[in-house]
Scaffold this active site. Structure first.
Site, PDB file in Angstrom:
ATOM      1  N   GLU A 305       0.827  -1.209   0.000  1.00  0.00           N
ATOM      2  CA  GLU A 305       0.000   0.000   0.000  1.00  0.00           C
ATOM      3  C   GLU A 305       0.862   1.260   0.000  1.00  0.00           C
ATOM      4  O   GLU A 305       0.600   2.215   0.732  1.00  0.00           O
ATOM      5  CB  GLU A 305      -0.966  -0.009   1.196  1.00  0.00           C
ATOM      6  N   ASP A 386      -8.616  -9.149   3.846  1.00  0.00           N
ATOM      7  CA  ASP A 386      -8.440  -8.024   4.768  1.00  0.00           C
ATOM      8  C   ASP A 386      -9.591  -7.916   5.760  1.00  0.00           C
ATOM      9  O   ASP A 386     -10.376  -6.970   5.684  1.00  0.00           O
ATOM     10  CB  ASP A 386      -8.324  -6.720   3.950  1.00  0.00           C
ATOM     11  N   GLU A 414     -13.271  -1.988  11.331  1.00  0.00           N
ATOM     12  CA  GLU A 414     -13.121  -1.345  10.021  1.00  0.00           C
ATOM     13  C   GLU A 414     -14.163  -1.834   9.011  1.00  0.00           C
ATOM     14  O   GLU A 414     -14.826  -1.037   8.361  1.00  0.00           O
ATOM     15  CB  GLU A 414     -11.711  -1.603   9.472  1.00  0.00           C
TER      16      GLU A 414
END
Ligand code: GCV
Length: 699
Positions: A305, A386, A414
């Site tokens: 990332e 994820d 998240e």
């Protein structure tokens, strides 16, 4: 603490599961004696004493014959002589608790002062349960030696993926006005530490009270001032924080930026095989240990990332990790290297294996097995993508047979509803930890079997706290923090036991029936959320702008490489060996065979492995599409039931928590309905197939 700009913690911070009045009441007739002759006084035993005297306000005596609760450390000789068994790689941190029926003192014992502290809190929290007519004798040792929290806190006071206000570590004191924090004002000066010592002490107490023993203070994406945390004067601040954590038995780690030698000292390269770079880290590490002798080590996110890493120099991840390991080894430190490495620049047109993000961790690391240093740990997210609502176990857990590995979880919600929607993820975590890996070992147990050093394995999870008065935004999300600790300690602890214990400690004014109601709300919440969001393991139908709420096509044509491939005929990702990305073949033969065939693939990961027609017949006889419609209607309807349950507890809950939770449940209801309608409409528009039960689906 010297030098820290002292600030008083908000008087109104919630007390979570350690409600002072309850704990003080429980101990008001007790007289404690702490005897650590077997191991000697240290920072932890001193903390234990101050917990008894200063926090609880109880009395402490030196003569055990006058005590009603005796805490004492044990020598090997004591343990052998008494026939006690402290098992496993973390045996040293275990405790033995003896609760007599009457008259005699309670005895809490451990081979270490840390174990005593854990035993002390366990006893305070009601573990083990004191039986009225029987003596209780229980020995308990943690299943995982490393039980860690990863803070994604940033030097500017924000928390990446944080839903509970600003960082409790960094930022300007007083700037946290509300949990709906969006931006942090720039600071003119460099002291980015909040300095709220009371809050830190309280936080550390919570961590120790659930058996945690390690924490990484800053985000793995290391930006801005955080790059300098390894240098003075910021390091002095880190040392002050570490001092608090160490006294509660937690080792402190820092995330470091792989490119720090270039950024901080202008080195022309950060190639991990370059002697000048190695020297730079060696000296840096020596300096850190001068300031913090008990320092744990580093956490590193590299080549992922956008973060820098060894690939930029044609080096491997072991070259990178071992450079740090080598620098840390003389001090007993460790490096935790993250396996969350993937190329975030995939082309959605590419349907080959290389564009399958699920393969990334395996592709990047499986052939490095056996090459990591013995003080390096590979930290692997539980699933291959994820932290989605439903994923299979990351196949790297099968591949790493000679490597220290930590399994990574995410407490912060998240992808699980941002601590607005109720979601107690313990069932999912346990499902992952219990995944069969080999004969006689599930994923949790296999970690120590394959470690180079069995004491260097464990669990890590991204924390979910902030400066919000309730610590977690949603007061009920405190259960996720509590549950994580108990799960690290006992990887198969019954979910409903944890939720009930939490409810009893957190809502002591509720009667038994309503404590059970709250526990029940938690127990089913993870399943409910999975029902109304992305169906059957397909993942990433979430809104790309922040990951809350539906966005069925938000990732479909993005560079992040995760797709559901919904079309007029069907939905799901073909990850079979025969016709798909071949991902299913990364599992051992029996599981690969199971996942290759949709008829034998478990429902919760069906669309993770297969692209199936809407008419696909599910095991229960429904069509795939009907099952998706049903799940979404059912999930949303169950939120209404949760609201009803909460209302039924209303009269027994203080206004602040009652209202805060109610507000969030109302928001969850809207979210669930939005998810239901968007996903159902999205698929109805493609398929043209109506709901069998005639429920309204917009076109
Ligand atoms: C800290 C996901 C999150 C990122 C996070 C990353 C990671 O992609 O969305 O915010 O970055 O995981 O685990 O490194």
């Amino acid at each position: 603490v010297e030098g820290i700009d002292m600030a008083i913690a908000g008087e109104d911070a919630d007390e979570m599961w350690l409600r002072h009045s309850v704990m003080a009441d429980r101990t008001k007739h007790q007289t404690f004696c702490v005897n650590v002759d077997a191991t000697g006084e240290d920072a932890v035993s001193l903390r234990l004493r101050s917990e008894i005297v200063q926090w609880l306000g109880a009395s402490l005596v030196s003569d055990p014959s006058r005590a009603t609760v005796i805490l004492r450390t044990l020598t090997d000789h004591d343990i052998a002589g008494r026939g006690l068994t402290f098992d496993g790689a973390a045996a040293n941190e275990g405790w033995h608790i003896h609760i007599p029926t009457s008259g005699q003192p309670v005895i809490i014992e451990s081979p270490s002062t840390r174990g005593l502290l854990y035993g002390f809190y366990a006893w305070l929290e009601g573990t083990p349960n004191a039986a009225e007519e029987k003596t209780v004798d229980v020995t308990s040792c943690p299943d995982q030696p490393i039980r860690m929290l990863d803070q994604w806190d940033q030097a500017n006071g924000s928390v990446e993926r944080g839903y509970a206000g600003e960082s409790i570590f960094f930022g300007r004191w007083g700037s946290n006005v509300h949990s709906e924090f969006v931006s942090f004002p720039q600071r003119g000066e460099y002291d980015v530490f909040r300095g709220d010592v009371d809050r830190l002490v309280a936080y550390t107490r919570y961590c120790a009270s659930i058996g945690l023993n390690a924490i990484c203070l800053n985000n793995v994406n290391v930006r801005g001032y955080a790059i300098r945390f390894i240098q003075d004067p910021w390091l002095t601040r880190i040392a002050q924080i570490a001092h608090i954590f160490e006294s509660f038995g937690l080792k402190v780690f820092l995330s470091v930026n792989f490119a720090a030698p270039r950024i901080l000292s202008g080195l022309s390269t950060v190639d991990p095989c370059d002697p000048a770079v190695q020297q730079w880290w060696n000296e840096m590490v020596d300096h850190i240990y001068e300031r913090i002798p008990g320092f744990g080590g580093f956490v590193v996110k590299a080549d992922s990332e956008g973060e820098p890493g060894p690939y930029q120099y044609g080096r491997t991840h072991t070259d990178g990790a071992n450079m740090f390991a080598h620098a840390l080894a003389p001090h007993g430190g460790i490096v935790i290297w993250r396996a969350f490495v993937y190329n975030s620049h995939t082309d959605w047109r590419d349907r080959t294996a290389q564009a399958d993000r699920a393969r990334a961790a395996w592709e990047n690391f499986h052939d490095l097995d056996g090459q990591f240093a013995s003080n390096a740990i590979l930290q692997v997210k539980f699933g291959p993508i994820d932290f989605q609502t439903s994923e299979p176990l990351n196949p790297l857990f099968f591949a790493m047979k000679h490597t220290n590995v930590i399994m990574e979880f995410e407490i912060t919600a998240e992808y699980l509803g941002h601590q607005i929607d109720l979601n107690f993820p313990l069932p999912q975590w346990e499902h992952m930890a219990s995944w069969p890996v080999e004969e006689g070992a599930d994923a949790a147990r296999a970690l120590s079997r394959h470690a180079l050093n069995p004491r260097l394995t464990g669990f890590a999870a991204v924390a979910n706290v902030g400066m919000d008065w309730s610590w977690t935004g949603n007061p009920l999300a405190q259960a996720n923090f509590f549950g994580y600790g108990l799960f690290c300690w006992n990887n198969h602890v019954p979910v409903s036991r944890v939720s009930l214990q939490w409810a009893q400690l957190t809502f002591p004014d509720c009667d038994d029936e309503h404590q059970h109601t709250i526990a029940h709300m938690l127990d089913q919440s993870n399943e409910i959320y999975a029902q109304y969001t992305a169906p059957l393991g397909v993942g990433f139908m979430v809104n790309r702008d922040g990951h809350y709420g539906p966005g069925p096509d938000d990732y479909e044509f993005s560079r992040w490489g995760t797709y559901h491939f919904a079309d007029r005929d069907g939905i799901g990702v073909d990850r079979t060996q025969k016709t798909g990305t071949g991902y299913a073949g990364l599992y051992p033969e029996d599981q690969a065979r199971q996942f290759e065939d949709p008829a034998t693939t478990p429902d919760d990961v069906l669309l993770f492995f297969h692209h199936l027609p809407y008419s696909w017949q599910m095991k229960d006889g429904r069509t795939l599409l009907q099952r998706i419609y049903d799940d979404h209607f059912d999930g949303a309807a169950r939120v209404d039931d949760v609201i009803r349950d909460w209302k039924s507890c209303a009269s027994q809950i203080d206004e602040r928590r009652r209202e805060e939770v109610s507000r969030r449940l109302t928001a969850q209801q809207a979210d669930a309905r939005e998810w239901r309608d968007e996903i159902c409409t999205f698929l109805y528009r493609f398929s043209g197939i109506a709901d069998e039960h005639g429920r309204k689906i917009s076109d």
